[in-house]
Design a protein around this motif. Structure first.
Motif, short mmCIF file in Angstrom:
data_model
loop_
_atom_site.label_atom_id
_atom_site.label_comp_id
_atom_site.label_asym_id
_atom_site.label_seq_id
_atom_site.Cartn_x
_atom_site.Cartn_y
_atom_site.Cartn_z
N GLY A 125 0.82 -1.21 0.00
CA GLY A 125 0.00 0.00 0.00
C GLY A 125 0.85 1.25 0.00
O GLY A 125 2.09 1.20 0.17
N PRO A 126 0.22 2.42 -0.16
CA PRO A 126 0.96 3.68 -0.34
C PRO A 126 1.68 4.18 0.91
O PRO A 126 2.72 4.82 0.81
N TYR A 127 1.12 3.90 2.09
CA TYR A 127 1.74 4.41 3.32
C TYR A 127 3.14 3.82 3.53
O TYR A 127 4.11 4.56 3.73
N SER A 128 3.24 2.48 3.50
CA SER A 128 4.56 1.87 3.73
C SER A 128 5.52 2.16 2.58
O SER A 128 6.73 2.21 2.77
N LEU A 129 4.98 2.37 1.39
CA LEU A 129 5.84 2.73 0.25
C LEU A 129 6.59 4.03 0.54
O LEU A 129 7.81 4.11 0.35
N GLU A 130 5.87 5.04 1.03
CA GLU A 130 6.50 6.32 1.34
C GLU A 130 7.41 6.21 2.55
O GLU A 130 8.49 6.81 2.58
N GLN A 131 6.98 5.46 3.57
CA GLN A 131 7.82 5.26 4.75
C GLN A 131 9.11 4.53 4.38
O GLN A 131 10.20 4.88 4.85
N HIS A 266 -3.71 -1.47 15.74
CA HIS A 266 -2.35 -1.26 15.22
C HIS A 266 -2.25 -2.13 13.98
O HIS A 266 -2.34 -3.35 14.07
N ILE A 267 -2.06 -1.53 12.83
CA ILE A 267 -2.07 -2.33 11.61
C ILE A 267 -1.35 -1.59 10.48
O ILE A 267 -1.37 -0.36 10.42
N LEU A 268 -0.68 -2.36 9.65
CA LEU A 268 -0.11 -1.80 8.42
C LEU A 268 -0.90 -2.31 7.22
O LEU A 268 -1.41 -1.54 6.43
N ASN A 290 -1.45 1.18 5.66
CA ASN A 290 -1.89 1.09 4.27
C ASN A 290 -3.40 0.91 4.18
O ASN A 290 -4.02 1.25 3.17
N VAL A 291 -3.99 0.38 5.25
CA VAL A 291 -5.43 0.09 5.27
C VAL A 291 -6.25 1.36 5.10
O VAL A 291 -7.18 1.41 4.28
N GLY A 292 -5.94 2.39 5.88
CA GLY A 292 -6.72 3.62 5.85
C GLY A 292 -6.82 4.24 4.46
O GLY A 292 -7.93 4.48 3.96
N PRO A 293 -5.70 4.53 3.79
CA PRO A 293 -5.77 5.14 2.46
C PRO A 293 -6.52 4.30 1.43
O PRO A 293 -7.24 4.84 0.60
N LEU A 295 -9.01 2.11 2.00
CA LEU A 295 -10.44 2.19 2.30
C LEU A 295 -11.01 3.55 1.89
O LEU A 295 -12.08 3.64 1.27
N GLN A 296 -10.29 4.61 2.22
CA GLN A 296 -10.78 5.96 1.92
C GLN A 296 -10.84 6.20 0.42
O GLN A 296 -11.82 6.78 -0.08
N THR A 297 -9.83 5.76 -0.30
CA THR A 297 -9.79 5.97 -1.75
C THR A 297 -10.94 5.26 -2.45
O THR A 297 -11.46 5.75 -3.46
N THR A 298 -11.34 4.11 -1.91
CA THR A 298 -12.38 3.31 -2.56
C THR A 298 -13.77 3.54 -1.96
O THR A 298 -14.72 2.82 -2.31
N GLY A 299 -13.90 4.52 -1.06
CA GLY A 299 -15.22 4.91 -0.57
C GLY A 299 -15.78 4.09 0.57
O GLY A 299 -17.00 4.04 0.77
N ASN A 300 -14.91 3.44 1.35
CA ASN A 300 -15.35 2.66 2.50
C ASN A 300 -15.11 3.42 3.80
O ASN A 300 -14.17 4.23 3.88
N PRO A 301 -15.90 3.17 4.84
CA PRO A 301 -15.78 3.94 6.09
C PRO A 301 -14.53 3.60 6.88
O PRO A 301 -14.10 2.45 6.93
N THR A 302 -13.95 4.62 7.50
CA THR A 302 -12.79 4.42 8.36
C THR A 302 -13.04 5.06 9.72
O THR A 302 -13.91 5.91 9.87
N PHE A 303 -12.27 4.64 10.70
CA PHE A 303 -12.42 5.19 12.05
C PHE A 303 -11.06 5.48 12.66
O PHE A 303 -10.03 4.93 12.24
N GLU A 304 -11.08 6.35 13.67
CA GLU A 304 -9.88 6.64 14.44
C GLU A 304 -9.77 5.61 15.56
O GLU A 304 -10.71 5.44 16.35
N PRO A 305 -8.65 4.88 15.64
CA PRO A 305 -8.48 3.92 16.73
C PRO A 305 -8.62 4.61 18.10
O PRO A 305 -8.23 5.77 18.25
N TYR A 306 -9.19 3.88 19.05
CA TYR A 306 -9.37 4.35 20.43
C TYR A 306 -10.39 5.47 20.56
O TYR A 306 -10.48 6.10 21.61
N GLN A 307 -11.16 5.74 19.51
CA GLN A 307 -12.25 6.70 19.60
C GLN A 307 -13.57 5.97 19.33
O GLN A 307 -13.91 5.70 18.17
N ASP A 308 -14.27 5.64 20.41
CA ASP A 308 -15.47 4.79 20.29
C ASP A 308 -16.51 5.39 19.36
O ASP A 308 -17.12 4.68 18.54
N TYR A 309 -16.73 6.69 19.47
CA TYR A 309 -17.75 7.33 18.63
C TYR A 309 -17.39 7.15 17.15
O TYR A 309 -18.26 6.87 16.31
#
Length: 358
Positions: A125-131, A266-268, A290-293, A295-309
């Motif tokens: 995914g794109p995140y680890s590519l840049e890292q 915690h996930i890559l 890599n999961v977040g970008p 999901l977001q690019t393809t229109g699926n919902p994402t959440f902030e870890p440790y934020q129940d709401y």
């Protein structure tokens, strides 16, 4: 060309990833010699290979899969250096930047060592590519996304068939939490979800929510059984099979659900993401790695870890997206970008490129 995958028994491993890649390469180059094994990696035979491909660096430290017989990170560094000196190309796939929930110093060091000695690093995914470009500038970094295992699972049942097979009540909506639960914090997340959606006739399919490990210590086993029983009685909306799901049942779990929740904090990467896309599910996951970008690019919902709401809102959004056909769009995306044939062709081309360079 000779390629060694530094990975034990890919043909029987629960994850099809390595055997899928090996099959795809062999399909395109049947004359190439393709082997796998950690014992081979540590033997003198490894110096005869053109490419050594490493998947999970900390696996290299175990001798014969025994926790009591281990290689040190220093031994790993010396072996990698010798491979490099003898002209063997080291290639790695960045499944993780460090091992999950593992504070062992040698295990952590193994990741940095493997990436430092790698000529090319594949990123899912794109995140680890840049890292990776920042942390390991000596290597060539390429995007090679996760395949969907369409050869492993050609048959996709209907939701009705799947729910009947698993004995599920079709009057409920189902959230699938697949894969091993690695910590109590992941279980606590699912417990909170079960409480929040209990009144909405929602059930959670979490077959590996709490597994009793096969240990010799009877006291530990008894404690685990007690904890598993507590979860079953206290949270009946969590369908906790508590066992490994055989491949024959996996398609039924994937199609029985309405949405899939990646319960990681915690996930890559996650192999469950492309697999659920392939089965036409809406996927809800954390806004990290890599999961977040993806999901977001393809229109699926994402959440902030440790934020129940944030978690509960993403799940609610996921149920709404089911009605809007997001699952169908996910399947179309997977078939366009992530089939094993597509990913296999790309990896084969990269191997050819490496050999031409050297």
């Amino acid at each position: 060309m000779k390629i060694l995958f530094a990975f034990d028994k890919p043909e029987t491993d629960p994850s099809p990833y390595v055997r899928t890649i090996m099959y795809e390469i062999h399909k395109r180059a049947p004359e190439w010699k393709i082997d796998a094994g950690i014992k081979l990696f540590w033997s003198d035979q490894c110096f005869s290979y053109d490419i050594v491909h490493i998947m999970f660096p900390h696996f290299l430290l175990l001798q014969h899969n025994s926790p009591s017989e281990r290689h040190s990170s220093e031994e790993l560094a010396n072996h990698l250096r010798l491979l490099q000196q003898k002209g063997v190309l080291i290639v790695s796939t960045c499944h993780n930047l460090r091992p999950h929930y593992n504070d062992d110093s040698d295990a952590i060091a193994s990741y940095d060592l493997v990436y430092q000695f790698s000529t090319m690093i594949f990123h899912l995914g794109p995140y680890s590519l840049e890292q990776g470009k920042k942390l390991y500038p000596q290597a060539q970094h390429v995007l090679l996304e996760h395949p969907v295992y369409d050869y492993e699972f050609p048959y996709i049942p209907t939701q009705k068939e799947a729910q009947e097979k698993l004995g599920l009540n079709p009057s409920y909506r189902y959230i699938l939490c697949f894969g091993a639960f690695r910590s109590d914090e992941e279980r606590n997340l699912v417990v909170k979800v079960s409480k929040a959606f209990k009144s909405q006739r929602v059930r959670i399919l979490a077959p590996s929510f709490y597994r009793v490990r096969n240990r010799r210590n009877k006291v530990i086993v008894m404690a685990q059984w007690c904890k598993k029983t507590f979860y079953k009685l206290r949270y009946p909306t969590i369908c906790n099979r508590g066992d490994f799901v055989p491949p024959s049942l996996l398609p039924f779990y994937l199609k029985a659900c309405d949405i899939a929740l990646l319960q990681r904090l915690h996930i890559l990467n996650s192999g469950n993401l492309p697999l659920n896309y392939y089965f036409g599910n809406v996927v809800v996951g954390p806004r990290i790695g890599n999961v977040g970008p993806i999901l977001q690019t393809t229109g699926n919902p994402t959440f902030e870890p440790y934020q129940d709401y944030s978690v509960m809102k993403a799940i609610q959004d996921g149920f709404e997206l089911v009605k809007q056909g997001q699952g169908k769009r996910n399947r179309e995306y997977a078939l366009q970008h992530w089939t094993t044939d597509t990913i296999g062709a790309q990896q084969y081309a990269y191997y050819q490129f490496l050999m031409k360079q050297n």
